[in-house]
Design a protein around this motif. Sequence first.
Motif, PDB file in Angstrom:
ATOM      1  N   UNK A 177      31.341  -4.498 -36.343  1.00 14.09           N
ATOM      2  CA  UNK A 177      30.806  -4.032 -35.057  1.00 14.09           C
ATOM      3  C   UNK A 177      30.558  -2.537 -35.089  1.00 14.09           C
ATOM      4  N   UNK A 178      31.452  -1.791 -35.716  1.00 11.62           N
ATOM      5  CA  UNK A 178      31.264  -0.335 -35.797  1.00 11.62           C
ATOM      6  C   UNK A 178      30.067   0.020 -36.675  1.00 11.62           C
ATOM      7  N   UNK A 179      29.894  -0.714 -37.784  1.00 10.91           N
ATOM      8  CA  UNK A 179      28.748  -0.448 -38.657  1.00 10.91           C
ATOM      9  C   UNK A 179      27.448  -0.734 -37.916  1.00 10.91           C
ATOM     10  N   UNK A 180      27.402  -1.838 -37.165  1.00 10.43           N
ATOM     11  CA  UNK A 180      26.197  -2.159 -36.401  1.00 10.43           C
ATOM     12  C   UNK A 180      25.918  -1.099 -35.345  1.00 10.43           C
ATOM     13  N   UNK A 216      42.234  -1.009 -37.137  1.00 12.22           N
ATOM     14  CA  UNK A 216      43.510  -1.581 -37.571  1.00 12.22           C
ATOM     15  C   UNK A 216      43.347  -2.554 -38.719  1.00 12.22           C
ATOM     16  N   UNK A 217      42.201  -2.550 -39.432  1.00  8.06           N
ATOM     17  CA  UNK A 217      42.003  -3.439 -40.566  1.00  8.06           C
ATOM     18  C   UNK A 217      41.283  -4.721 -40.230  1.00  8.06           C
ATOM     19  N   UNK A 218      40.822  -4.875 -39.014  1.00  5.09           N
ATOM     20  CA  UNK A 218      40.121  -6.087 -38.615  1.00  5.09           C
ATOM     21  C   UNK A 218      38.678  -6.018 -39.120  1.00  5.09           C
ATOM     22  N   UNK A 219      38.196  -6.973 -39.959  1.00  2.99           N
ATOM     23  CA  UNK A 219      36.814  -6.918 -40.470  1.00  2.99           C
ATOM     24  C   UNK A 219      35.776  -7.093 -39.369  1.00  2.99           C
ATOM     25  N   UNK A 220      36.086  -7.858 -38.326  1.00  2.00           N
ATOM     26  CA  UNK A 220      35.140  -8.027 -37.221  1.00  2.00           C
ATOM     27  C   UNK A 220      34.884  -6.693 -36.538  1.00  2.00           C
TER      28      UNK A 220
END
Length: 319
Positions: free
Chosen positions: A274-277, A266-270
């Motif tokens: 987390x998804x990239x990690x 939904x556009x949340x950078x946090x």
Amino acid sequence: MTDRTARTPRRRQAVAGRCREITEARWFAVLVFALILANAAVLGIETYSGLSDRWQQGLRTTEYAFLAAFTVEILLRAGAHADRPKDFFRDPWNLFDLVVVLSAFLPVIRENGTVLRLLRLARVLRAARFLPQLRIILVAVGRSLPGTASFLLVGGLLLYLYAMVGWICFSAEDPEHFGSLGRAVLTLFLLMTLDGLGDAVRAGLEISRWSILYYASYVLLASFVLVNVLIGVVITSLDEARSMEADEDAARPAESPAAGAQPPYTGDPVLLRARVAAARRALDDLERALADTAPGTGPPDPLPGRPPGGSRTVASSGG
């Protein structure tokens, strides 16, 4: 403005998730089903004038309580579709529940006691929502209506033809049963159920021996052929309804999010970090698994577009 726009879908998803937890719980279905049965029992009590006069105020209060409970139920079901409102109106059972509940709030209907009682009686049909077998039967009845209309047309033509023949042949000697077209149709309609067939055949034999052909052919066509055709139409519709129910049950798990599935972005950078990690850890696990399956061949080549060293290099460069 962007943050406020991004918060709105998250709030809808949170509301939908909480309402869905309630509406999909077993205790909720049992509670609503019990309310429907209790509502049916109260309707039955109101048919006794002595009880309804004695408990008039209590019955009225109970009706208001039922209306409030069913209103809360439909609001919870609508809230469970807050993130996808169109899906709520695609379900015919939701539309039926919505019409039955909201109609009780219309001033014109509330002032008409007969219509209001019929709407309260329609709440009993909502029990089919919680009984799969009854729901299948109702769907089968609805799907058999086109075939039933054709059956009624053929049956009407058959009744008309045999009623005219009976009027021509038996109106003078048996005016009680064939004195007019209407009486002849009524007589033949009762004979379709084989009710009084023996008396009709004996009365016909007193008029003419050829009447046995009239009654035998009519019973064969009306009571056996047409009724079996109607049964075939209903059974076919019942099989189709069962197939539809099975397809919906099979598709329902696919539509619901799987266990451990990632929530929509939904556009949340946090959430993005987390998804990239998580993706980096998955790639590292895949590299170690490939190295373990092929011992002695050395470390595997890095994946395309990724420097050697896995996520540690990326993490250090990013950090």
